[in-house]
Design a protein around this motif. Sequence first.
Motif, mmCIF file in Angstrom:
data_model
loop_
_atom_site.group_PDB
_atom_site.id
_atom_site.type_symbol
_atom_site.label_atom_id
_atom_site.label_comp_id
_atom_site.label_asym_id
_atom_site.label_seq_id
_atom_site.Cartn_x
_atom_site.Cartn_y
_atom_site.Cartn_z
ATOM 1 N N ASN A 67 38.028 54.249 42.293
ATOM 2 C CA ASN A 67 38.630 53.130 41.602
ATOM 3 C C ASN A 67 39.950 52.736 42.250
ATOM 4 O OD1 ASN A 67 37.804 51.371 39.663
ATOM 5 N ND2 ASN A 67 39.075 52.265 38.053
ATOM 6 N N MET A 117 42.853 36.618 47.931
ATOM 7 C CA MET A 117 43.183 37.460 46.777
ATOM 8 C C MET A 117 43.297 36.604 45.519
ATOM 9 S SD MET A 117 43.529 40.750 46.652
ATOM 10 C CE MET A 117 42.697 40.881 45.078
ATOM 11 N N LEU A 118 43.940 35.460 45.666
ATOM 12 C CA LEU A 118 44.125 34.578 44.507
ATOM 13 C C LEU A 118 42.779 34.098 43.948
ATOM 14 C CD1 LEU A 118 46.109 32.976 42.663
ATOM 15 C CD2 LEU A 118 45.790 31.072 44.228
ATOM 16 N N LEU A 145 39.866 35.503 44.162
ATOM 17 C CA LEU A 145 39.179 36.607 43.475
ATOM 18 C C LEU A 145 39.775 36.805 42.091
ATOM 19 C CD1 LEU A 145 38.802 39.286 46.298
ATOM 20 C CD2 LEU A 145 37.047 37.782 45.366
ATOM 21 N N MET A 146 41.115 36.727 42.009
ATOM 22 C CA MET A 146 41.767 36.894 40.712
ATOM 23 C C MET A 146 41.328 35.807 39.732
ATOM 24 S SD MET A 146 45.490 38.014 42.152
ATOM 25 C CE MET A 146 46.388 37.826 40.627
ATOM 26 N N LEU A 147 41.052 34.615 40.264
ATOM 27 C CA LEU A 147 40.595 33.521 39.410
ATOM 28 C C LEU A 147 39.101 33.628 39.107
ATOM 29 C CD1 LEU A 147 42.538 30.531 40.987
ATOM 30 C CD2 LEU A 147 43.153 31.932 39.009
ATOM 31 N N GLY A 148 38.467 34.667 39.644
ATOM 32 C CA GLY A 148 37.057 34.899 39.350
ATOM 33 C C GLY A 148 36.110 34.043 40.173
ATOM 34 N N VAL A 182 33.907 36.432 42.780
ATOM 35 C CA VAL A 182 34.242 37.839 42.594
ATOM 36 C C VAL A 182 32.932 38.603 42.431
ATOM 37 C CG1 VAL A 182 34.694 37.588 40.112
ATOM 38 C CG2 VAL A 182 35.737 39.441 41.330
ATOM 39 N N ARG A 206 30.655 42.506 43.103
ATOM 40 C CA ARG A 206 30.619 43.833 42.519
ATOM 41 C C ARG A 206 31.912 44.595 42.729
ATOM 42 N NH1 ARG A 206 24.971 46.483 43.391
ATOM 43 N NH2 ARG A 206 25.000 48.309 42.032
ATOM 44 N N GLY A 241 34.813 43.489 42.606
ATOM 45 C CA GLY A 241 35.893 43.002 41.747
ATOM 46 C C GLY A 241 37.137 42.637 42.541
ATOM 47 N N LEU A 242 38.294 43.095 42.056
ATOM 48 C CA LEU A 242 39.571 42.794 42.733
ATOM 49 C C LEU A 242 40.010 43.992 43.563
ATOM 50 C CD1 LEU A 242 41.525 41.317 39.672
ATOM 51 C CD2 LEU A 242 39.888 40.176 41.152
ATOM 52 N N GLN A 243 39.018 44.819 43.962
ATOM 53 C CA GLN A 243 39.373 46.080 44.581
ATOM 54 C C GLN A 243 39.844 45.937 46.040
ATOM 55 O OE1 GLN A 243 36.968 49.061 43.064
ATOM 56 N NE2 GLN A 243 37.768 50.707 44.344
ATOM 57 N N TYR A 244 40.910 45.208 46.208
ATOM 58 C CA TYR A 244 41.557 45.031 47.498
ATOM 59 C C TYR A 244 43.055 45.113 47.272
ATOM 60 C CZ TYR A 244 37.045 43.204 49.064
ATOM 61 O OH TYR A 244 35.712 43.060 49.366
ATOM 62 N N GLN A 245 43.797 45.352 48.341
ATOM 63 C CA GLN A 245 45.242 45.505 48.169
ATOM 64 C C GLN A 245 46.013 44.354 48.804
ATOM 65 O OE1 GLN A 245 46.745 49.377 48.591
ATOM 66 N NE2 GLN A 245 48.848 48.701 48.345
ATOM 67 N N PRO A 246 46.700 43.551 47.984
ATOM 68 C CA PRO A 246 47.531 42.493 48.573
ATOM 69 C C PRO A 246 48.692 43.120 49.346
ATOM 70 C CG PRO A 246 47.624 42.431 46.149
ATOM 71 C CD PRO A 246 46.767 43.591 46.526
#
Lengths: 157, 286
Positions: free
Chosen positions: B168, B229-230, B232-235, B238, B240, B242-247
């Motif tokens: 996670n 990144m933005l 993905l955050m807005l869906g 997105v 499987r 999810g937002l599992q990346y690091q800005p």
Amino acid sequence: MRHVAVVADMKLGQKGDILVTHALGSCLGLMVYDPQAQVGGLLHAMLPMSKINPEKAAANPYMFVDTGVPNLFKEIYKLGGDKKRLVVKAAGCGQPLGKNEIFKIGERNFTVLKKLLWKNNVLLEASDVGGPSGRTVHFDISTGEVQISSNGAVNPL
Amino acid sequence: MKADYLTKIMDKVDAFPSIPGSAVRLLELVDQADAPIDEIEEVLRLDPGLTANVLKLTNSAFFGLPAKVGSVKRAVMLLGLNKLKQLIMASCVNAVMDKDIPGYDLPAGELWRHSIAVSVAAEGLVRELNLDSGDDIFTAALLHDVGKLVLGQFIDEDYAALAAAAGNSVSFEIAEKEVLGTDHAEVGARILEHWALPDALVHAVRWHHNPENAEEVHPSTDIVHVANMLCLMLGIGVGREGLQYQPSPVVTRRLGLKPFHLEKLASQTIQTMGDLADVFINSETA
Ligand SMILES: [Fe+2]
Ligand SMILES: [Fe+2]
């Protein structure tokens, strides 16, 4: 009937309706339900504060948490909902990895929600928020049941 | 076995479809100093799908034109050549991104919608921060995840291993590399190299999840990183993971990005995607 709330949107439902919202990332999904009147609403708000774009907020209050939440409650009252009976649940408000403050829109969304509810003496019954998962919400207005699908698994909230 | 995967993945990269000839020809024509509109019109006439897309976009709420445009010539005049170029690229990308992508759990058309959204957000960021990124930013954003088309199938085969590697808290592209020996950014960069696209584009695709690891600094890479990144955050798109990346904090500092920039950009991007909604209907037939 099945009603889908897209981003920056709100859908109301009555007995027999299913409210759905897909792909909550950092956005807030808020489910409000009156079990006696069997009415409910599902909000999909994107950003915490409307001051970032007041014009947009006037045109569509559901883009923002601080304008979307009060509007959702007002619409529920119009359908016969009673504040004392309302069951409120939250989902979404996700976060990318790391500690980059700029990207913590999800956390700011949830903070603004909690402040609003607290100021108005409304209890948050349940929440599935934060973390890097995307979430989809199914909200059954006949029963008030909320299902969250995330990472290929479905769980009740 | 990692090595087995890598060979199979690279075979798929070699077999990946190339850009259609009509698009290559059009991009050449558009890039000419005195672009010949008649010739552009002629090439478009031979590609009805592309023509339909040009007209659909011209008539979308995005451009807010008062009257419907029915001729390619008029569309080109109203849009300008830079928009036409973006449109040609978008249409080509649409043609390869029209299937669903298992592994990432992206339904048909969703990667395309994501790619367009990242392009819109990237251009918005360039305006918002007054950056000079050249006109390749749209294309770089459009193609950043093209590697998912190849990698999706392999992820699907071994999702349990991938989920275990990702846990996670590990950035998803690192988990991809751990299990498959490569990640979707690297695979995408290889595809662009095959297409002989400019280095700046290849760079943006290769480093879009970890720009701070690149030796050279390219503003367009940083911009695609943030715009992705933005979205993905807005869906938007997105999957499987999810937002599992690091800005990247390095990028945030480099760009001088503040929370209000990102929030303003979020509201603009959603608005523009709304204006473009009519373009996405029946996109699979384009
Ligand atoms: Fe990516
Ligand atoms: Fe992406």
